[in-house]
Design a protein around this motif. Structure first.
Motif, PDB file in Angstrom:
ATOM      1  N   TYR A   1      10.165 -10.757   1.873  1.00 20.24           N
ATOM      2  CA  TYR A   1      10.760 -11.463   3.010  1.00 20.24           C
ATOM      3  C   TYR A   1      10.106 -12.835   3.183  1.00 20.24           C
ATOM      4  O   TYR A   1       9.055 -13.126   2.599  1.00 20.24           O
ATOM      5  CB  TYR A   1      10.606 -10.623   4.289  1.00 20.24           C
ATOM      6  N   THR A   2      10.709 -13.673   3.967  1.00 21.48           N
ATOM      7  CA  THR A   2      10.150 -14.979   4.336  1.00 21.48           C
ATOM      8  C   THR A   2       8.693 -14.821   4.784  1.00 21.48           C
ATOM      9  O   THR A   2       8.398 -13.906   5.559  1.00 21.48           O
ATOM     10  CB  THR A   2      10.968 -15.586   5.491  1.00 21.48           C
ATOM     11  N   PRO A   3       7.788 -15.666   4.323  1.00 22.06           N
ATOM     12  CA  PRO A   3       6.353 -15.434   4.564  1.00 22.06           C
ATOM     13  C   PRO A   3       5.867 -15.782   5.971  1.00 22.06           C
ATOM     14  O   PRO A   3       4.902 -16.533   6.151  1.00 22.06           O
ATOM     15  CB  PRO A   3       5.683 -16.310   3.502  1.00 22.06           C
ATOM     16  N   TYR A   4       6.534 -15.216   6.987  1.00 19.24           N
ATOM     17  CA  TYR A   4       6.045 -15.427   8.353  1.00 19.24           C
ATOM     18  C   TYR A   4       4.735 -14.674   8.596  1.00 19.24           C
ATOM     19  O   TYR A   4       3.927 -15.075   9.427  1.00 19.24           O
ATOM     20  CB  TYR A   4       7.096 -14.963   9.377  1.00 19.24           C
ATOM     21  N   GLN A   5       4.536 -13.542   7.902  1.00 21.52           N
ATOM     22  CA  GLN A   5       3.276 -12.800   7.994  1.00 21.52           C
ATOM     23  C   GLN A   5       2.404 -13.224   6.816  1.00 21.52           C
ATOM     24  O   GLN A   5       2.431 -12.629   5.740  1.00 21.52           O
ATOM     25  CB  GLN A   5       3.547 -11.295   7.989  1.00 21.52           C
ATOM     26  N   ALA A   6       1.633 -14.259   7.024  1.00 20.59           N
ATOM     27  CA  ALA A   6       0.957 -14.944   5.922  1.00 20.59           C
ATOM     28  C   ALA A   6      -0.044 -14.056   5.177  1.00 20.59           C
ATOM     29  O   ALA A   6      -0.195 -14.174   3.959  1.00 20.59           O
ATOM     30  CB  ALA A   6       0.231 -16.181   6.460  1.00 20.59           C
ATOM     31  N   GLU A   7      -0.690 -13.167   5.892  1.00 22.93           N
ATOM     32  CA  GLU A   7      -1.770 -12.380   5.271  1.00 22.93           C
ATOM     33  C   GLU A   7      -1.263 -11.487   4.138  1.00 22.93           C
ATOM     34  O   GLU A   7      -2.032 -11.126   3.245  1.00 22.93           O
ATOM     35  CB  GLU A   7      -2.464 -11.516   6.332  1.00 22.93           C
ATOM     36  N   ILE A   8       0.008 -11.111   4.165  1.00 23.39           N
ATOM     37  CA  ILE A   8       0.571 -10.271   3.106  1.00 23.39           C
ATOM     38  C   ILE A   8       1.606 -11.043   2.287  1.00 23.39           C
ATOM     39  O   ILE A   8       2.520 -10.465   1.708  1.00 23.39           O
ATOM     40  CB  ILE A   8       1.184  -8.976   3.682  1.00 23.39           C
ATOM     41  N   ALA A   9       1.435 -12.370   2.239  1.00 26.06           N
ATOM     42  CA  ALA A   9       2.359 -13.206   1.468  1.00 26.06           C
ATOM     43  C   ALA A   9       1.618 -14.324   0.745  1.00 26.06           C
ATOM     44  O   ALA A   9       2.203 -15.351   0.420  1.00 26.06           O
ATOM     45  CB  ALA A   9       3.425 -13.801   2.401  1.00 26.06           C
TER      46      ALA A   9
ATOM     47  N   ASN B   1       9.423  -3.227  -2.775  1.00 22.11           N
ATOM     48  CA  ASN B   1       9.031  -2.263  -3.805  1.00 22.11           C
ATOM     49  C   ASN B   1       7.763  -1.505  -3.425  1.00 22.11           C
ATOM     50  O   ASN B   1       7.336  -0.607  -4.141  1.00 22.11           O
ATOM     51  CB  ASN B   1       8.867  -2.949  -5.171  1.00 22.11           C
ATOM     52  N   HIS B   2       7.168  -1.853  -2.285  1.00 17.33           N
ATOM     53  CA  HIS B   2       5.990  -1.125  -1.789  1.00 17.33           C
ATOM     54  C   HIS B   2       6.337  -0.239  -0.602  1.00 17.33           C
ATOM     55  O   HIS B   2       5.963   0.931  -0.573  1.00 17.33           O
ATOM     56  CB  HIS B   2       4.872  -2.098  -1.389  1.00 17.33           C
ATOM     57  N   SER B   3       7.040  -0.781   0.382  1.00 21.86           N
ATOM     58  CA  SER B   3       7.335  -0.002   1.590  1.00 21.86           C
ATOM     59  C   SER B   3       8.478  -0.652   2.354  1.00 21.86           C
ATOM     60  O   SER B   3       8.905  -1.760   2.055  1.00 21.86           O
ATOM     61  CB  SER B   3       6.090   0.087   2.487  1.00 21.86           C
ATOM     62  N   MET B   4       8.943   0.080   3.373  1.00 26.42           N
ATOM     63  CA  MET B   4      10.035  -0.395   4.219  1.00 26.42           C
ATOM     64  C   MET B   4       9.645  -1.697   4.923  1.00 26.42           C
ATOM     65  O   MET B   4       8.522  -1.841   5.404  1.00 26.42           O
ATOM     66  CB  MET B   4      10.362   0.668   5.267  1.00 26.42           C
TER      67      MET B   4
ATOM     68  N   PHE C   1       2.554  -1.597   5.976  1.00 25.34           N
ATOM     69  CA  PHE C   1       3.894  -2.021   6.386  1.00 25.34           C
ATOM     70  C   PHE C   1       3.926  -3.489   6.779  1.00 25.34           C
ATOM     71  O   PHE C   1       2.958  -4.017   7.341  1.00 25.34           O
ATOM     72  CB  PHE C   1       4.382  -1.190   7.584  1.00 25.34           C
ATOM     73  N   HIS C   2       5.044  -4.124   6.469  1.00 27.29           N
ATOM     74  CA  HIS C   2       5.344  -5.450   6.996  1.00 27.29           C
ATOM     75  C   HIS C   2       5.757  -5.280   8.451  1.00 27.29           C
ATOM     76  O   HIS C   2       6.447  -4.331   8.809  1.00 27.29           O
ATOM     77  CB  HIS C   2       6.498  -6.064   6.187  1.00 27.29           C
ATOM     78  N   ALA C   3       5.353  -6.193   9.280  1.00 30.75           N
ATOM     79  CA  ALA C   3       5.714  -6.119  10.696  1.00 30.75           C
ATOM     80  C   ALA C   3       7.222  -6.283  10.890  1.00 30.75           C
ATOM     81  O   ALA C   3       7.880  -6.978  10.120  1.00 30.75           O
ATOM     82  CB  ALA C   3       4.986  -7.209  11.477  1.00 30.75           C
ATOM     83  N   PRO C   4       7.776  -5.647  11.935  1.00 27.91           N
ATOM     84  CA  PRO C   4       9.151  -5.987  12.332  1.00 27.91           C
ATOM     85  C   PRO C   4       9.208  -7.432  12.826  1.00 27.91           C
ATOM     86  O   PRO C   4       8.202  -8.148  12.830  1.00 27.91           O
ATOM     87  CB  PRO C   4       9.435  -5.001  13.473  1.00 27.91           C
TER      88      PRO C   4
ATOM     89  N   ARG D   1       6.983   7.922   8.045  1.00 28.32           N
ATOM     90  CA  ARG D   1       5.714   7.219   7.812  1.00 28.32           C
ATOM     91  C   ARG D   1       5.589   6.018   8.745  1.00 28.32           C
ATOM     92  O   ARG D   1       4.530   5.778   9.340  1.00 28.32           O
ATOM     93  CB  ARG D   1       5.608   6.770   6.349  1.00 28.32           C
ATOM     94  N   PHE D   2       6.674   5.268   8.871  1.00 29.58           N
ATOM     95  CA  PHE D   2       6.648   4.095   9.751  1.00 29.58           C
ATOM     96  C   PHE D   2       6.424   4.522  11.204  1.00 29.58           C
ATOM     97  O   PHE D   2       5.601   3.925  11.924  1.00 29.58           O
ATOM     98  CB  PHE D   2       7.957   3.317   9.616  1.00 29.58           C
ATOM     99  N   CYS D   3       7.149   5.546  11.643  1.00 29.48           N
ATOM    100  CA  CYS D   3       6.988   6.018  13.027  1.00 29.48           C
ATOM    101  C   CYS D   3       5.577   6.552  13.263  1.00 29.48           C
ATOM    102  O   CYS D   3       4.980   6.300  14.316  1.00 29.48           O
ATOM    103  CB  CYS D   3       8.025   7.098  13.342  1.00 29.48           C
ATOM    104  N   ASP D   4       5.041   7.278  12.295  1.00 24.31           N
ATOM    105  CA  ASP D   4       3.670   7.773  12.413  1.00 24.31           C
ATOM    106  C   ASP D   4       2.688   6.610  12.572  1.00 24.31           C
ATOM    107  O   ASP D   4       1.735   6.686  13.363  1.00 24.31           O
ATOM    108  CB  ASP D   4       3.292   8.599  11.178  1.00 24.31           C
ATOM    109  N   ALA D   5       2.918   5.553  11.802  1.00 22.81           N
ATOM    110  CA  ALA D   5       2.054   4.380  11.898  1.00 22.81           C
ATOM    111  C   ALA D   5       2.152   3.746  13.285  1.00 22.81           C
ATOM    112  O   ALA D   5       1.129   3.406  13.903  1.00 22.81           O
ATOM    113  CB  ALA D   5       2.435   3.365  10.816  1.00 22.81           C
ATOM    114  N   MET D   6       3.374   3.595  13.793  1.00 19.39           N
ATOM    115  CA  MET D   6       3.555   2.979  15.117  1.00 19.39           C
ATOM    116  C   MET D   6       2.942   3.842  16.223  1.00 19.39           C
ATOM    117  O   MET D   6       2.338   3.316  17.181  1.00 19.39           O
ATOM    118  CB  MET D   6       5.048   2.756  15.376  1.00 19.39           C
TER     119      MET D   6
END
Length: 949
Positions: free
Chosen positions: A104-112, A495-498, A832-835, A860-865
């Motif tokens: 996705y667009t690199p708004y979350q810089a730490e994972i991009a 290819n890693h997660s939702m 996970f990437h943030a919403p 998995r996502f719900c468990d994380a949240m």
């Protein structure tokens, strides 16, 4: 499971999952959920009239046969498009790699950080080659980049120029025809008067604010623009130059002769022709204009530990922040293509680029001499790769096409030949033989390339370029492969997660949809090739248009807009033309709800409309009473309403048909933003709700991958009364009978990636498309119910249902000292990437799971949240040294000898058991946005920095 049914591969939910999900959501079956989500009066009564679904194997065989209908000629047409050679290491490891194309667009810089580094390389390459101080991370194509240059120069003109209504813009007749057409489209609503003429004889007057030049000219002549630019500067007139990227390896950079903006395309840096796109345009300018430059800029900053980190810089100048005050509505870059072009420069390095550029130029010199030996006259006195020959064009054309060769025929006595990286000595001999046959002569044999240059010494490049370490390190395939992989490992992609981004629809981009993009039969067609040579493309594009008409309920489609924002603009320009055709040019009011996408107001202003914002009520719906009041107030001048449906708040508003009727009763047209079409396909459609035009994000609903922030495609579908105004093209006829001028450069926009959406529709068929929508709505409601009690959903429909997405209210957590950004960063530790963060409401996250995700991943996502909510509950407003505030946690941090945190390393890095099975490590700690904006660095470090280190 039927193994030959594509829907079972695309849709993540299994039949055996449904009883559990229905119980969680509180329904007996899927039909009950849909009935409780979508108002009955807008439901479709009949299935979509689409073909039966193909299996993946059937589709690939079908597309192979279709591709064979394309005639892949040797293309020397030029006009901004040239055959290029994609290095196999880039093709295999980037273009065909979901680690790059599904991000996705690199708004979350730490994972991009990987993509950001690749884009920083791209910006450095552009700055070096153009001689400018600042470049963005790409735009859509050369023509729209030129239009952005014009509008930026219009915005930054001197105060006294604005006071005196200085509104003329000079365009050299040497500028590419498609660019002139796009400039006309942009100029009209802004009141800019284009003056097209001969730059060699033109004299400026005080009404002009800017000028546009082509370098080299459209037929290949390399002009010395120094005197022209000096003359413009003497009158405070700013100059934009559209430049050929490969020529700048040998030619004086425009920045050195005084250009204010330099634009162009990087297509010839390893990107397939693709019948017009997608290709990454470049935009370079002076640092003085850093607050006005359109698009994204990648900048250098530091993280919490003071280590270097990358991010998108100066975001407050972007359209989604500035809204109707924005001078551009651009929200999509061409990241995947920019990454490939930047990697092309990394792989070849400055020496490799010089070799390629010299080979191309030497080929042009060699061909010129061979043709002159036949007695032909070549008109260009100075050229890089393109020559123009005076002869009987019709005779040459007939013989050339027999030899499967395309030239450019500008008039009856002119043949233009644009050579390229792929041109061999054998190709040169074929060209010579074509002319020899036309003249009934014998052509000379070519044994080797001439090493002479026709470029005057005053125009030869003297400045070094690409001296940074990155461009001088990875020239073997082994080194290059490892460098690409190193960057890929820093990026979290599908290819890693939702990736549960609301309003962005990050769904499966199926391999069978992607495979055809690598085919030469699809990749090597020039957009201005004779239409009969592109029969396969024409069949595919027409069938895609028909399918989109069926899905939207509309009468006509234009595939030309190459991003969602371009689609918005195109739709509004079509509405504008419709009103003009009815002698109602006074209709210029565009009503836009406060909850609308950020690009909507910017698009309306660009289309020459005045934005009037309407309120939303406490439930997030359009405030109908306020709308009625504003419609009544502006009835005489009402042009359009822009509405997103279902709303940006994730709700199907039941008043929608009343709203659209209200607009029509008062003379306006309804523009529906198709960002949320993912929740409509097969169940309702824009025509049924009463819209007149919509754009569709093919990179959302119709499975074109986001590519880290592009390519996007944003076609518009229109009702019958708007069909005549669909956009045209000056080179290849397209559009309606009363077509508006071009929206983008190529007749059918980014045709190559339309194959993906064509495949998505063909393989899902009517039943699969409808099922996809139903499951997207089910998945969203499943997440909503699983998170109930931990997070409050801000808006729901009348029966308590979400559409395909929902907004979680995170504002109450401020009492624990936790901001929504802390949740976004902590999700990275869970893999996970943030919403979507703080849009459309500050302090919230917007979640959209899509139909592609399976139940295990949703859980998995719900468990994380839910786990993060427990961490929020444990946090204190008085204590900032907690697991949320310190997130994300890097490998270096967790393996450090010192650990000064009041929680365990395991809690930091492996908060739930599933995380350890597939751990993703952010490569930097939280980045410092403010530092990056205060200390703007947008290119790679110079070689000296590496030497000092």
């Amino acid at each position: 499971m039927k193994t030959d049914v594509f829907a079972s591969r695309h849709i993540g939910i299994r039949e055996e999952d449904l009883p559990h999900m229905f119980k969680t959501v509180g329904v007996e079956n899927l039909q009950q959920l849909i009935n409780e989500t979508i108002p009955d009066d807008i439901r479709l009564k009949n299935p979509l009239a689409l073909d039966k679904a193909m299996s993946e194997n059937q589709f690939l065989n079908h597309l192979q046969k279709l591709s064979e209908k394309n005639k892949v000629f040797s293309s020397y047409i030029g006009l901004g498009y040239h055959e290029s050679l994609t290095p196999s290491v880039i093709k295999r490891n980037i273009l065909e790699n979901p680690g790059w194309y599904t991000a996705y667009t690199p708004y979350q810089a730490e994972i991009a950080q990987g993509r950001l580094e690749a884009l920083l390389n791209y910006q450095t390459m552009i700055c070096d080659l153009t001689g400018m101080e600042l470049a963005n991370a790409s735009l859509l194509d050369e023509s729209t980049a030129a239009a952005e240059a014009m509008t930026m120069l219009f915005e930054v003109r001197e105060r006294d120029q604005k006071k005196n209504e200085v509104i003329k813009f000079f365009v050299s007749a040497e500028v590419l025809p498609q660019t002139i057409s796009v400039l006309k489209t942009r100029a009209i609503p802004l009141g800019i008067e284009l003056v097209i003429g001969n730059h060699e004889t033109f004299e400026f007057s005080t009404e002009f604010f800017g000028a546009m030049l082509q370098y080299p000219g459209k037929y290949g002549q390399v002009y010395d623009y120094a005197a022209f630019v000096a003359s413009a500067k003497a009158k405070d007139i700013k100059v934009a130059v559209a430049a050929d990227i490969l020529s700048l390896v040998l030619l004086t950079p425009p920045g050195e002769f005084g250009a204010d903006v330099v634009v162009g395309t990087t297509q010839r840096f390893g990107i397939p022709l693709g019948y017009g796109g997608p290709h990454a345009a470049f935009f370079a300018t002076k640092e003085d204009y850093k607050r006005s430059i359109p698009g994204r800029i990648i900048g250098v900053t530091k993280d919490t530990d003071g280590n270097p980190a990358l991010r998108m810089a100066l975001q407050t100048r972007e359209q989604h922040i500035k809204r109707d005050k924005a001078t551009s509505n651009i929200c999509t870059a061409q990241v995947l293509l920019a990454v490939m072009a930047g990697m092309y420069a990394v792989y070849h390095g400055p020496k490799g680029l010089k070799y390629i550029a010299n080979k191309v130029h030497n080929s042009a010199v060699t061909l010129t001499e061979a043709l002159e030996q036949l007695g032909l006259y070549q008109t260009n006195t100075s050229y890089f790769d393109t020559i123009t020959v005076k002869t009987d064009a019709a005779a040459v054309k007939d013989i050339a096409e027999q030899h499967e060769i395309n030239f450019l025929y500008s008039d009856d006595q002119s043949v233009t030949i644009a050579l390229n990286e792929a041109t061999s000595i054998e190709n040169l001999e074929e060209i010579v033989q074509v002319f020899a046959k036309a003249l009934h002569k014998k052509g000379a044999k070519i044994d080797e390339l001439k090493s002479t240059s026709t470029i005057p010494s005053a125009l030869q490049r003297a400045t070094p370029f690409l001296e940074n370490k990155v461009f001088n390190s990875y020239h073997s395939e082994t080194e290059m492969m490892r460098y690409i992989k190193k960057l890929e490992r820093k990026d979290l992609a599908l290819n890693h997660s939702m990736i549960s981004l609301g309003s962005c629809t990050m769904k499966l981009n199926a391999a069978s949809e992607m495979l055809p993009l690598s085919s030469a039969n699809w990749g090597n067609i020039h957009p201005f090739a004779p239409i009969e040579q592109a029969e396969g493309y024409q069949i595919m594009l027409k069938e895609l248009e028909r399918s989109l008409n069926v899905i939207t309920g509309f009468a006509g489609t234009s595939l030309q807009p190459n991003s969602g924002a371009q689609g918005e603009y195109a739709g509004l320009m079509v509405i504008r033309a419709y009103h003009e055709s009815r002698n109602e040019t006074h209709r210029n009011i565009c009503l836009i709800p406060a909850s609308a996408h950020g690009t909507n107001p910017a698009s309306a202003v660009m289309a020459g409309m005045q934005v009037v914002v309407t309120k939303t009520d406490e439930r997030g719906n359009i405030d109908v009473a306020d709308l009625e009041e504003k419609v009544a107030l502006h009835s005489e001048n009402l042009a359009a309403l822009m509405v997103t449906y279902p709303s940006t708040h994730g709700v199907f508003e039941s008043s929608i048909k009343h709203i659209t009727k209200l607009i029509h009763d008062n003379g306006g047209q309804v523009y529906m933003d198709g960002a949320n079409m993912n929740a409509q396909v097969g169940l309702t459609n824009p025509a049924t709700i009463g819209a007149d035009v919509c754009h569709l994000n093919l990179h959302k609903t119709f499975a074109i991958p986001h590519g880290g922030g592009g390519p996007g495609v944003g076609p518009i579908c229109v009702a019958e009364q708007l069909v005549p105004f669909l956009p045209g093209n000056p080179v290849i006829k397209t559009g309606g009978d009363k077509a508006i001028t071009a929206i983008s450069a190529a007749p059918w926009g980014s045709s190559l990636v339309c194959l993906i959406s064509y495949g998505y529709i063909k393989m899902l068929g009517e039943k699969g498309l409808t099922r996809s929508t139903e499951i997207a709505i089910l998945n969203a409601n499943y997440i909503k119910h699983r998170l109930s009690g931990n997070y409050e959903v801000l808006y729901t429909g009348e029966k308590g249902r979400a559409a395909h997405e929902m907004i979680l209210d995170c504002r109450p957590f401020k009492q624990n000292g936790i901001e929504v950004t802390d949740i976004a960063k902590r999700l990275m530790d869970y893999g996970f990437h943030a919403p979507t963060v703080s849009f459309p409401v500050a302090g919230t996250v917007m979640i959209e799971p899509t139909e592609s995700e399976g139940l295990a991943e949703l859980d998995r996502f719900c468990d994380a949240m839910i786990s993060i909510k427990k961490e929020i509950n444990a946090a204190s407003a008085n204590e900032t040294n907690n697991v949320l505030k310190n997130a994300p946690h890097t490998l270096k941090m967790v393996t450090s000898d010192t650990w000064d945190f009041p929680y365990s390393r395991e809690k930091a890095a492996f908060p739930l058991a599933f995380v350890s099975e597939n751990k993703f490590w952010p490569s930097v700690r939280r980045v410092d946005d403010a530092y990056g904006d205060r200390n703007l660095i947008c290119t790679c470090a110079p070689i000296e920095a590496y030497m000092e280190a």
